[in-house]
Design an enzyme around this catalytic site. Structure first.
Site, PDB file in Angstrom:
ATOM      1  N   TYR A  41      13.203   3.492 -14.169  1.00  0.00           N
ATOM      2  CA  TYR A  41      12.106   2.509 -14.091  1.00  0.00           C
ATOM      3  C   TYR A  41      12.365   1.307 -15.008  1.00  0.00           C
ATOM      4  CZ  TYR A  41       7.752   0.219 -15.402  1.00  0.00           C
ATOM      5  OH  TYR A  41       6.808  -0.743 -15.701  1.00  0.00           O
ATOM      6  N   THR A  67      15.261  -0.988 -14.070  1.00  0.00           N
ATOM      7  CA  THR A  67      15.050  -1.905 -12.935  1.00  0.00           C
ATOM      8  C   THR A  67      14.086  -3.026 -13.320  1.00  0.00           C
ATOM      9  OG1 THR A  67      13.318  -0.460 -12.003  1.00  0.00           O
ATOM     10  CG2 THR A  67      15.577  -0.201 -11.141  1.00  0.00           C
ATOM     11  N   LYS A  68      13.143  -2.737 -14.213  1.00  0.00           N
ATOM     12  CA  LYS A  68      12.285  -3.833 -14.703  1.00  0.00           C
ATOM     13  C   LYS A  68      13.119  -4.808 -15.533  1.00  0.00           C
ATOM     14  CE  LYS A  68       8.420  -4.450 -14.319  1.00  0.00           C
ATOM     15  NZ  LYS A  68       7.643  -5.157 -13.265  1.00  0.00           N
ATOM     16  N   LEU A 101       0.835  -1.209   0.000  1.00  0.00           N
ATOM     17  CA  LEU A 101       0.000   0.000   0.000  1.00  0.00           C
ATOM     18  C   LEU A 101       0.868   1.257   0.000  1.00  0.00           C
ATOM     19  CD1 LEU A 101      -2.990  -0.994   2.350  1.00  0.00           C
ATOM     20  CD2 LEU A 101      -2.824  -1.157  -0.142  1.00  0.00           C
ATOM     21  N   THR A 124       7.323  -5.292 -18.723  1.00  0.00           N
ATOM     22  CA  THR A 124       6.912  -4.193 -19.601  1.00  0.00           C
ATOM     23  C   THR A 124       7.659  -4.196 -20.928  1.00  0.00           C
ATOM     24  OG1 THR A 124       7.015  -1.779 -19.765  1.00  0.00           O
ATOM     25  CG2 THR A 124       8.606  -2.777 -18.322  1.00  0.00           C
ATOM     26  N   ASP A 125       7.061  -3.574 -21.922  1.00  0.00           N
ATOM     27  CA  ASP A 125       7.752  -3.427 -23.218  1.00  0.00           C
ATOM     28  C   ASP A 125       8.934  -2.467 -23.121  1.00  0.00           C
ATOM     29  OD1 ASP A 125       6.253  -1.087 -22.878  1.00  0.00           O
ATOM     30  OD2 ASP A 125       5.322  -1.138 -24.863  1.00  0.00           O
TER      31      ASP A 125
HETATM   32  P1  NAD Z   1       0.794   0.480  -9.851  1.00  0.00           P
HETATM   33  O1  NAD Z   1       1.852   1.446  -9.503  1.00  0.00           O
HETATM   34  O2  NAD Z   1      -0.589   0.976 -10.120  1.00  0.00           O
HETATM   35  O3  NAD Z   1       0.660  -0.612  -8.673  1.00  0.00           O
HETATM   36  C1  NAD Z   1       1.761  -1.172  -8.033  1.00  0.00           C
HETATM   37  C2  NAD Z   1       1.285  -1.853  -6.765  1.00  0.00           C
HETATM   38  O4  NAD Z   1       2.429  -2.472  -6.149  1.00  0.00           O
HETATM   39  C3  NAD Z   1       0.694  -0.880  -5.726  1.00  0.00           C
HETATM   40  O5  NAD Z   1      -0.491  -1.418  -5.182  1.00  0.00           O
HETATM   41  C4  NAD Z   1       1.781  -0.772  -4.670  1.00  0.00           C
HETATM   42  O6  NAD Z   1       1.267  -0.508  -3.361  1.00  0.00           O
HETATM   43  C5  NAD Z   1       2.425  -2.154  -4.762  1.00  0.00           C
HETATM   44  N1  NAD Z   1       3.817  -2.150  -4.283  1.00  0.00           N
HETATM   45  C6  NAD Z   1       4.795  -1.283  -4.612  1.00  0.00           C
HETATM   46  N2  NAD Z   1       5.933  -1.600  -3.945  1.00  0.00           N
HETATM   47  C7  NAD Z   1       5.652  -2.702  -3.213  1.00  0.00           C
HETATM   48  C8  NAD Z   1       6.413  -3.513  -2.329  1.00  0.00           C
HETATM   49  N3  NAD Z   1       7.703  -3.246  -2.055  1.00  0.00           N
HETATM   50  N4  NAD Z   1       5.812  -4.574  -1.738  1.00  0.00           N
HETATM   51  C9  NAD Z   1       4.508  -4.854  -1.991  1.00  0.00           C
HETATM   52  N5  NAD Z   1       3.734  -4.108  -2.800  1.00  0.00           N
HETATM   53  C10 NAD Z   1       4.304  -3.051  -3.407  1.00  0.00           C
HETATM   54  O7  NAD Z   1       1.358  -0.356 -11.071  1.00  0.00           O
HETATM   55  P2  NAD Z   1       0.596  -0.981 -12.320  1.00  0.00           P
HETATM   56  O8  NAD Z   1       0.507   0.031 -13.388  1.00  0.00           O
HETATM   57  O9  NAD Z   1      -0.601  -1.709 -11.858  1.00  0.00           O
HETATM   58  O10 NAD Z   1       1.710  -2.043 -12.807  1.00  0.00           O
HETATM   59  C11 NAD Z   1       1.715  -3.375 -12.290  1.00  0.00           C
HETATM   60  C12 NAD Z   1       2.835  -4.149 -12.935  1.00  0.00           C
HETATM   61  O11 NAD Z   1       2.648  -4.181 -14.341  1.00  0.00           O
HETATM   62  C13 NAD Z   1       4.218  -3.553 -12.700  1.00  0.00           C
HETATM   63  O12 NAD Z   1       5.119  -4.614 -12.525  1.00  0.00           O
HETATM   64  C14 NAD Z   1       4.518  -2.805 -14.002  1.00  0.00           C
HETATM   65  O13 NAD Z   1       5.894  -2.742 -14.219  1.00  0.00           O
HETATM   66  C15 NAD Z   1       3.817  -3.701 -15.001  1.00  0.00           C
HETATM   67  N6  NAD Z   1       3.358  -3.051 -16.230  1.00  0.00           N
HETATM   68  C16 NAD Z   1       2.573  -1.936 -16.161  1.00  0.00           C
HETATM   69  C17 NAD Z   1       2.076  -1.394 -17.331  1.00  0.00           C
HETATM   70  C18 NAD Z   1       1.170  -0.176 -17.325  1.00  0.00           C
HETATM   71  O14 NAD Z   1       0.849   0.344 -18.382  1.00  0.00           O
HETATM   72  N7  NAD Z   1       0.715   0.297 -16.175  1.00  0.00           N
HETATM   73  C19 NAD Z   1       2.404  -1.969 -18.563  1.00  0.00           C
HETATM   74  C20 NAD Z   1       3.229  -3.105 -18.595  1.00  0.00           C
HETATM   75  C21 NAD Z   1       3.691  -3.644 -17.409  1.00  0.00           C
HETATM   76  O1  DAU Z   2       4.912   0.713 -21.842  1.00  0.00           O
HETATM   77  C1  DAU Z   2       4.504   0.166 -20.621  1.00  0.00           C
HETATM   78  C2  DAU Z   2       4.675   1.195 -19.535  1.00  0.00           C
HETATM   79  O2  DAU Z   2       3.628   2.151 -19.717  1.00  0.00           O
HETATM   80  C3  DAU Z   2       4.612   0.615 -18.139  1.00  0.00           C
HETATM   81  O3  DAU Z   2       5.697  -0.257 -17.958  1.00  0.00           O
HETATM   82  C4  DAU Z   2       4.644   1.726 -17.078  1.00  0.00           C
HETATM   83  O4  DAU Z   2       4.468   1.158 -15.785  1.00  0.00           O
HETATM   84  C5  DAU Z   2       3.527   2.692 -17.364  1.00  0.00           C
HETATM   85  O5  DAU Z   2       3.588   3.790 -16.462  1.00  0.00           O
HETATM   86  C6  DAU Z   2       3.614   3.204 -18.803  1.00  0.00           C
HETATM   87  O6  DAU Z   2       4.795   4.043 -18.991  1.00  0.00           O
HETATM   88  P1  DAU Z   2       4.746   5.397 -19.845  1.00  0.00           P
HETATM   89  O7  DAU Z   2       5.834   6.270 -19.354  1.00  0.00           O
HETATM   90  O8  DAU Z   2       4.642   5.115 -21.281  1.00  0.00           O
HETATM   91  O9  DAU Z   2       3.286   5.914 -19.358  1.00  0.00           O
HETATM   92  P2  DAU Z   2       2.728   7.349 -18.902  1.00  0.00           P
HETATM   93  O10 DAU Z   2       1.273   7.150 -18.646  1.00  0.00           O
HETATM   94  O11 DAU Z   2       3.530   7.969 -17.833  1.00  0.00           O
HETATM   95  O12 DAU Z   2       2.924   8.223 -20.219  1.00  0.00           O
HETATM   96  C7  DAU Z   2       2.403   7.812 -21.472  1.00  0.00           C
HETATM   97  C8  DAU Z   2       2.888   8.792 -22.530  1.00  0.00           C
HETATM   98  O13 DAU Z   2       2.272  10.073 -22.306  1.00  0.00           O
HETATM   99  C9  DAU Z   2       4.372   9.057 -22.477  1.00  0.00           C
HETATM  100  O14 DAU Z   2       4.838   9.244 -23.816  1.00  0.00           O
HETATM  101  C10 DAU Z   2       4.507  10.366 -21.693  1.00  0.00           C
HETATM  102  C11 DAU Z   2       3.246  11.099 -22.079  1.00  0.00           C
HETATM  103  N1  DAU Z   2       2.653  12.007 -21.054  1.00  0.00           N
HETATM  104  C12 DAU Z   2       2.527  11.545 -19.787  1.00  0.00           C
HETATM  105  C13 DAU Z   2       1.914  12.326 -18.822  1.00  0.00           C
HETATM  106  C14 DAU Z   2       1.763  11.843 -17.397  1.00  0.00           C
HETATM  107  C15 DAU Z   2       2.166  13.262 -21.450  1.00  0.00           C
HETATM  108  O15 DAU Z   2       2.271  13.672 -22.628  1.00  0.00           O
HETATM  109  N2  DAU Z   2       1.537  14.026 -20.504  1.00  0.00           N
HETATM  110  C16 DAU Z   2       1.388  13.627 -19.200  1.00  0.00           C
HETATM  111  O16 DAU Z   2       0.802  14.366 -18.406  1.00  0.00           O
END
Ligand code: NAD
Ligand code: DAU
Length: 335
Positions: free
Chosen positions: A147, A150-151, A35, A120-121
């Site tokens: 970010y 580390t992924k 959380l 992630t991609d």
């Molecule tokens: P998010 O930030 O919304 O959620 C992350 C969750 O992990 C939160 O509930 C947080 O409390 C929990 N967390 C963080 N550190 C923790 C720890 N040390 N121990 C236990 N819980 C912890 O992230 P999301 O967007 O739901 O992404 C989830 C996964 O999917 C991540 O691994 C991210 O890299 C991957 N991913 C996300 C996207 C995207 O577009 N959001 C795309 C591809 C992959």
């Molecule tokens: O590609 C997968 C990834 O997508 C995941 O691994 C990450 O966890 C997730 O956060 C996301 O990363 P991005 O950096 O691509 O997502 P974000 O939503 O932060 O931004 C999407 C695009 O929009 C990026 O090109 C930056 C741009 N952006 C972002 C914000 C927050 C804007 O133009 N304006 C904004 O206010």
């Protein structure tokens, strides 16, 4: 099967839990989540009586040893997930994404359980704006940000534990998700909640960056197929093959769907090191596991965005209290 879902109170994790309770009732679920600012226990309220929730840190070796020993499969979503935050303060990313994944791997190895690692991609770096290529499971890693690096590190740990210690594990690399319960720091919910707050949407730089937007339910359906039929040791790319929608087009679509003029947005300072273009080739997942996303092309995305906008409109209490602080943090950087 007993599933241990790490990060299940975050965006994709909570949608995964909802999806599983509704569509795969044969699984029982324990969520472990620290959380952080990104996790919200209320995301799980609608299914609270159907799951077990443990507040805890994936870096806590004793806790992870216990929880992993009691499960069949770990579905590992927990991470620090926002690029902009990783540029402000990288350490939590190293800790959770690398040390946390290591801690889970050691517990999985000891208790001989199965792991599915959500990645992630972004581990592949980016493509030039006019590059027709797409990322495949064979694309070399070349991450750009704290970010994504580390992924990438966490993916390499999983691959090494498979090869060196013979653990049963799969990895998926997915593109940008959107849908309900996404934190308002992220692009799409930030713009929706901006418009709902009468603030103009904010576009980084020229906004020509391309993301392969996928609805979170399509991602989670793919994860279930991998849990059902995925082959241990394999990696699967997940993407909607929507490689022509740039950020400017997404903002224009949101403005239009929310009754604003198409150009009711402003350009703000670009993200340092901003990845230009991601494009995914998910043919292996389609061919080998029969995956088919529901929200494809721009029509699918419009439909998914309409639902997502409706969710943020109906759930103001969920985001309103955080909005000012999120915008203040961005404003400090001219974003
Ligand atoms: P998010 O930030 O919304 O959620 C992350 C969750 O992990 C939160 O509930 C947080 O409390 C929990 N967390 C963080 N550190 C923790 C720890 N040390 N121990 C236990 N819980 C912890 O992230 P999301 O967007 O739901 O992404 C989830 C996964 O999917 C991540 O691994 C991210 O890299 C991957 N991913 C996300 C996207 C995207 O577009 N959001 C795309 C591809 C992959
Ligand atoms: O590609 C997968 C990834 O997508 C995941 O691994 C990450 O966890 C997730 O956060 C996301 O990363 P991005 O950096 O691509 O997502 P974000 O939503 O932060 O931004 C999407 C695009 O929009 C990026 O090109 C930056 C741009 N952006 C972002 C914000 C927050 C804007 O133009 N304006 C904004 O206010």
């Amino acid at each position: 099967m007993k599933l241990l879902v790490t990060g299940g109170a975050g965006f994709i994790g909570s949608n995964f839990v909802h999806y599983t309770v509704k569509n795969r009732p044969e699984h029982s679920i324990t969520v472990v989540d620290k959380l952080t600012y990104a996790g919200n226990k209320s995301n799980l309220e609608p299914v609270a009586d159907k799951i077990e929730f443990v507040q805890g840190d994936i870096c806590d070796a004793e806790l992870m040893d216990k929880l992993v020993s009691e499960t069949d499969i770990v579905v590992h979503f927990a991470a620090e997930s926002h690029n902009d935050n990783s540029l402000r303060e990288p350490w939590p990313f190293v800790e959770t994404n690398i040390v946390g994944t290591y801690t889970i791997l050691e517990a999985v190895r000891k208790h001989q359980k199965r792991l599915h690692h959500i990645s992630t991609d972004e581990v592949f770096g980016d493509l030039e704006i006019d590059d027709p290529n797409r990322f495949t499971e064979e694309t070399p890693y070349n991450p750009s940000s704290p970010y994504s690096s580390t992924k990438a590190g966490s993916d390499h740990l999983v691959s090494a534990w498979i090869r060196s210690f013979g653990i049963q594990a799969t990895i998926s690399n997915c593109s940008n998700n959107y849908g309900p319960y996404q934190h308002i720091e992220k692009f799409i919910p930030r713009q929706i909640t901006n418009i709902l707050s009468d603030i103009k949407p904010k576009l980084y730089g020229e906004g020509l960056n391309v993301r392969d937007w996928i609805h979170v339910d399509d991602h989670n359906e793919a994860v279930h197929l991998i849990l059902d039929k995925g082959v241990s040791g394999e990696t699967y790319i997940i993407g909607a093959d929507n490689d022509h929608t740039n950020n400017k087009m997404v903002i224009e679509m949101i403005c239009e769907l929310m009754g604003k003029p198409k150009d009711w947005y402003e350009h703000v300072t670009d993200r340092p090191g901003h990845d230009m273009r991601y494009a995914m080739d998910s043919s292996k997942l389609r061919r080998e596991l029969g995956w088919q996303p529901r929200y494809t092309d721009n029509n699918g995305m419009r439909e998914g965005l309409k639902q997502t906008i409706a969710w943020y409109e109906a759930n103001r209490d969920w985001w309103q209290t955080e909005k000012d602080a999120v915008e203040a943090a961005y404003a400090k950087q001219g974003q």
